[in-house]
Design a protein around this motif. Structure first.
Motif, mmCIF file in Angstrom:
data_model
loop_
_atom_site.group_PDB
_atom_site.id
_atom_site.type_symbol
_atom_site.label_atom_id
_atom_site.label_comp_id
_atom_site.label_asym_id
_atom_site.label_seq_id
_atom_site.Cartn_x
_atom_site.Cartn_y
_atom_site.Cartn_z
ATOM 1 N N LEU A 163 3.569 -1.391 5.937
ATOM 2 C CA LEU A 163 2.519 -0.465 6.376
ATOM 3 C C LEU A 163 1.150 -1.130 6.282
ATOM 4 O O LEU A 163 0.330 -1.034 7.209
ATOM 5 C CB LEU A 163 2.551 0.800 5.512
ATOM 6 C CG LEU A 163 1.499 1.867 5.845
ATOM 7 C CD1 LEU A 163 1.794 2.516 7.188
ATOM 8 C CD2 LEU A 163 1.436 2.925 4.749
ATOM 9 N N PHE A 164 0.885 -1.829 5.191
ATOM 10 C CA PHE A 164 -0.407 -2.511 5.042
ATOM 11 C C PHE A 164 -0.576 -3.608 6.086
ATOM 12 O O PHE A 164 -1.644 -3.753 6.692
ATOM 13 C CB PHE A 164 -0.538 -3.094 3.640
ATOM 14 C CG PHE A 164 -0.820 -2.075 2.570
ATOM 15 C CD1 PHE A 164 -1.878 -1.180 2.697
ATOM 16 C CD2 PHE A 164 -0.045 -2.005 1.422
ATOM 17 C CE1 PHE A 164 -2.145 -0.242 1.721
ATOM 18 C CE2 PHE A 164 -0.305 -1.076 0.431
ATOM 19 C CZ PHE A 164 -1.355 -0.186 0.581
ATOM 20 N N PHE A 165 0.475 -4.401 6.311
ATOM 21 C CA PHE A 165 0.345 -5.503 7.264
ATOM 22 C C PHE A 165 0.215 -5.012 8.697
ATOM 23 O O PHE A 165 -0.428 -5.662 9.524
ATOM 24 C CB PHE A 165 1.525 -6.465 7.120
ATOM 25 C CG PHE A 165 1.315 -7.506 6.046
ATOM 26 C CD1 PHE A 165 0.586 -8.657 6.299
ATOM 27 C CD2 PHE A 165 1.822 -7.307 4.777
ATOM 28 C CE1 PHE A 165 0.370 -9.604 5.316
ATOM 29 C CE2 PHE A 165 1.617 -8.247 3.768
ATOM 30 C CZ PHE A 165 0.882 -9.401 4.039
ATOM 31 N N ARG A 166 0.816 -3.885 9.006
ATOM 32 C CA ARG A 166 0.670 -3.331 10.347
ATOM 33 C C ARG A 166 -0.713 -2.729 10.575
ATOM 34 O O ARG A 166 -1.084 -2.402 11.699
ATOM 35 C CB ARG A 166 1.737 -2.257 10.581
ATOM 36 C CG ARG A 166 3.107 -2.823 10.906
ATOM 37 C CD ARG A 166 4.142 -1.725 10.970
ATOM 38 N NE ARG A 166 5.373 -2.167 11.615
ATOM 39 C CZ ARG A 166 6.525 -1.502 11.576
ATOM 40 N NH1 ARG A 166 6.609 -0.365 10.907
ATOM 41 N NH2 ARG A 166 7.593 -1.963 12.204
ATOM 42 N N ASN A 167 -1.468 -2.572 9.501
ATOM 43 C CA ASN A 167 -2.796 -1.965 9.593
ATOM 44 C C ASN A 167 -3.847 -2.844 8.940
ATOM 45 O O ASN A 167 -4.747 -2.351 8.262
ATOM 46 C CB ASN A 167 -2.777 -0.581 8.928
ATOM 47 C CG ASN A 167 -1.927 0.414 9.679
ATOM 48 O OD1 ASN A 167 -2.378 1.029 10.645
ATOM 49 N ND2 ASN A 167 -0.686 0.580 9.248
ATOM 50 N N ALA A 175 -3.268 10.012 1.395
ATOM 51 C CA ALA A 175 -2.414 10.988 2.085
ATOM 52 C C ALA A 175 -1.597 10.312 3.175
ATOM 53 O O ALA A 175 -0.407 10.598 3.351
ATOM 54 C CB ALA A 175 -3.280 12.102 2.682
ATOM 55 N N TYR A 176 -2.227 9.412 3.912
ATOM 56 C CA TYR A 176 -1.526 8.700 4.986
ATOM 57 C C TYR A 176 -0.408 7.836 4.403
ATOM 58 O O TYR A 176 0.720 7.819 4.917
ATOM 59 C CB TYR A 176 -2.519 7.831 5.750
ATOM 60 C CG TYR A 176 -1.931 7.090 6.923
ATOM 61 C CD1 TYR A 176 -1.823 7.695 8.161
ATOM 62 C CD2 TYR A 176 -1.487 5.778 6.792
ATOM 63 C CE1 TYR A 176 -1.294 7.018 9.253
ATOM 64 C CE2 TYR A 176 -0.953 5.088 7.864
ATOM 65 C CZ TYR A 176 -0.863 5.714 9.085
ATOM 66 O OH TYR A 176 -0.325 5.042 10.151
ATOM 67 N N ILE A 177 -0.700 7.102 3.328
ATOM 68 C CA ILE A 177 0.310 6.247 2.685
ATOM 69 C C ILE A 177 1.468 7.096 2.180
ATOM 70 O O ILE A 177 2.642 6.753 2.355
ATOM 71 C CB ILE A 177 -0.328 5.440 1.539
ATOM 72 C CG1 ILE A 177 -1.376 4.463 2.089
ATOM 73 C CG2 ILE A 177 0.741 4.690 0.752
ATOM 74 C CD1 ILE A 177 -2.235 3.820 1.018
ATOM 75 N N VAL A 181 5.284 6.518 3.619
ATOM 76 C CA VAL A 181 6.249 5.812 2.771
ATOM 77 C C VAL A 181 7.148 6.768 2.007
ATOM 78 O O VAL A 181 8.364 6.562 1.916
ATOM 79 C CB VAL A 181 5.514 4.870 1.784
ATOM 80 C CG1 VAL A 181 6.505 4.178 0.842
ATOM 81 C CG2 VAL A 181 4.705 3.837 2.556
ATOM 82 N N TRP A 182 6.559 7.829 1.457
ATOM 83 C CA TRP A 182 7.367 8.749 0.654
ATOM 84 C C TRP A 182 7.911 9.911 1.488
ATOM 85 O O TRP A 182 8.809 10.620 1.055
ATOM 86 C CB TRP A 182 6.546 9.267 -0.526
ATOM 87 C CG TRP A 182 6.528 8.287 -1.668
ATOM 88 C CD1 TRP A 182 7.375 8.275 -2.733
ATOM 89 C CD2 TRP A 182 5.647 7.167 -1.857
ATOM 90 N NE1 TRP A 182 7.067 7.220 -3.564
ATOM 91 C CE2 TRP A 182 6.010 6.524 -3.059
ATOM 92 C CE3 TRP A 182 4.587 6.650 -1.124
ATOM 93 C CZ2 TRP A 182 5.359 5.399 -3.542
ATOM 94 C CZ3 TRP A 182 3.934 5.529 -1.596
ATOM 95 C CH2 TRP A 182 4.310 4.908 -2.790
ATOM 96 N N ILE A 183 7.394 10.113 2.660
ATOM 97 C CA ILE A 183 7.868 11.049 3.688
ATOM 98 C C ILE A 183 8.114 12.449 3.123
ATOM 99 O O ILE A 183 7.203 13.243 3.033
ATOM 100 C CB ILE A 183 9.135 10.507 4.394
ATOM 101 C CG1 ILE A 183 8.873 9.070 4.893
ATOM 102 C CG2 ILE A 183 9.505 11.388 5.582
ATOM 103 C CD1 ILE A 183 10.077 8.399 5.506
ATOM 104 N N ARG A 184 9.341 12.776 2.747
ATOM 105 C CA ARG A 184 9.676 14.153 2.363
ATOM 106 C C ARG A 184 9.529 14.422 0.872
ATOM 107 O O ARG A 184 9.846 15.508 0.405
ATOM 108 C CB ARG A 184 11.104 14.480 2.821
ATOM 109 C CG ARG A 184 11.248 14.511 4.329
ATOM 110 C CD ARG A 184 12.662 14.851 4.757
ATOM 111 N NE ARG A 184 12.757 14.961 6.193
ATOM 112 C CZ ARG A 184 12.927 13.921 7.009
ATOM 113 N NH1 ARG A 184 13.006 12.710 6.512
ATOM 114 N NH2 ARG A 184 12.996 14.097 8.310
#
Length: 230
Positions: A163-167, A175-177, A181-184
Motif C-alpha cells: 500500500l505504501f509503495f503504491r502511494n 482511516a485509509y490504511i 489493510v484491515w478491511i472488515r
C-alpha cells in the motif's frame, strides 16, 4: 479501492454504496459538496462518483475543487438525471472521466467504475510482480524480496508495505490504511497499526541509504518518501 460518493438523495447514495461495496470496494457517502471537499482536506480516495446537481454547489465547482486536492490520476465520474448533450459536455469539459444518466443500472455502474479504476491504477490489476527500486512484490504468492533476498513478512505486513509503495509520496490517513489493510476488522487499536508500520520500516530497511523513508504525518497517518540520489 476507496470511493467517495456524492449525492444529496440519501437513498440513491446508499444504493450506489451498496452496489460498489458488493463489488469489493470501500465507500463513503456525502450529501453536500461542502462536506465532500472538507473531507478531502484530511483524507484520500481512489475515485469520486459525483451527482451533477447537488443543492449547495454546481457539479463543475465540485469537480474543479476536488481536482485541486487529489492526484491528477484520480478518476471522477458524474451522475446526471438529464441526458441533454449540454450537461454531458459540461461535465466532460470540467474534467470528468465518464458519466452515467439516472436511473442507474447496477451492472453498468460496476462495469464503468471498474474500467476507470483499471485505467487509473494499472499496476493494481492482477500484476504478479511489482518492482520499486530494490523491492519486488510477488502479489499472487504474497512474497517480498529486497535485492533478490526474501523478506519474511506476515500477510498484513506485505499488504501494508505494498500500500505504501503504491502511494509513494502520498500521505495516507490512518482511516485509509485501516480500511485498505484491515478491511472488515472494525476495532483495530492505534498501537496495532503503529506496530505494523514499525515492523515494515525495519524489515524493509526503509532508510535514506536505501532510497526510501517511511515517516509519520502528524495527526494524520504516514507517508512513504522516495529520496533522490545524493
Amino acid at each position: 479501492m476507496r470511493i467517495a460518493v456524492l449525492d444529496n438523495d440519501r437513498s440513491q447514495a446508499d444504493l450506489i454504496c451498496q452496489v460498489l461495496t458488493s463489488a469489493g470496494h470501500v465507500c463513503q457517502s456525502f450529501d453536500s459538496g461542502k462536506d465532500l471537499l472538507g473531507q478531502l482536506r484530511k483524507d484520500s480516495f481512489d475515485m469520486l462518483v459525483l451527482d451533477w446537481q447537488v443543492a449547495d454547489m454546481s457539479g463543475t465547482e465540485v469537480l474543479r475543487r476536488a481536482k485541486e486536492k487529489l492526484p491528477g490520476t484520480t478518476p471522477m465520474m458524474f451522475l446526471t438525471s438529464s441526458s441533454a448533450e449540454d450537461d454531458i459536455v459540461a461535465g466532460i469539459t470540467a474534467g470528468a472521466d465518464d458519466y452515467m444518466v439516472k436511473p442507474l443500472r447496477r451492472g453498468e455502474l460496476v462495469a464503468r467504475v471498474q474500467a476507470l479504476l483499471r485505467r487509473a491504477y494499472p499496476a493494481q490489476n492482477g500484476a504478479e510482480q511489482l518492482q520499486f527500486g530494490p523491492y519486488i512484490f510477488e502479489t499472487r504468492p504474497g512474497r517480498l524480496l529486497m535485492d533478490g533476498n526474501v523478506i519474511e513478512v506476515t500477510h498484513k505486513e506485505f499488504y501494508l508495505a505494498l500500500l505504501f509503495f503504491r502511494n509513494i509520496g502520498r500521505p495516507l490517513s490512518r482511516a485509509y490504511i485501516h480500511e485498505a489493510v484491515w478491511i472488515r476488522e472494525t476495532a483495530v487499536p492505534s498501537r496495532t497499526m503503529d506496530t505494523h508500520v514499525s515492523r515494515v520500516r525495519n524489515k524493509l530497511q526503509l532508510r535514506p541509504e536505501n532510497g526510501f523513508r517511511l515517516v509519520p504525518v502528524y495527526s494524520y497517518g504516514y507517508r512513504l518518501e522516495k529520496l533522490g540520489a545524493s
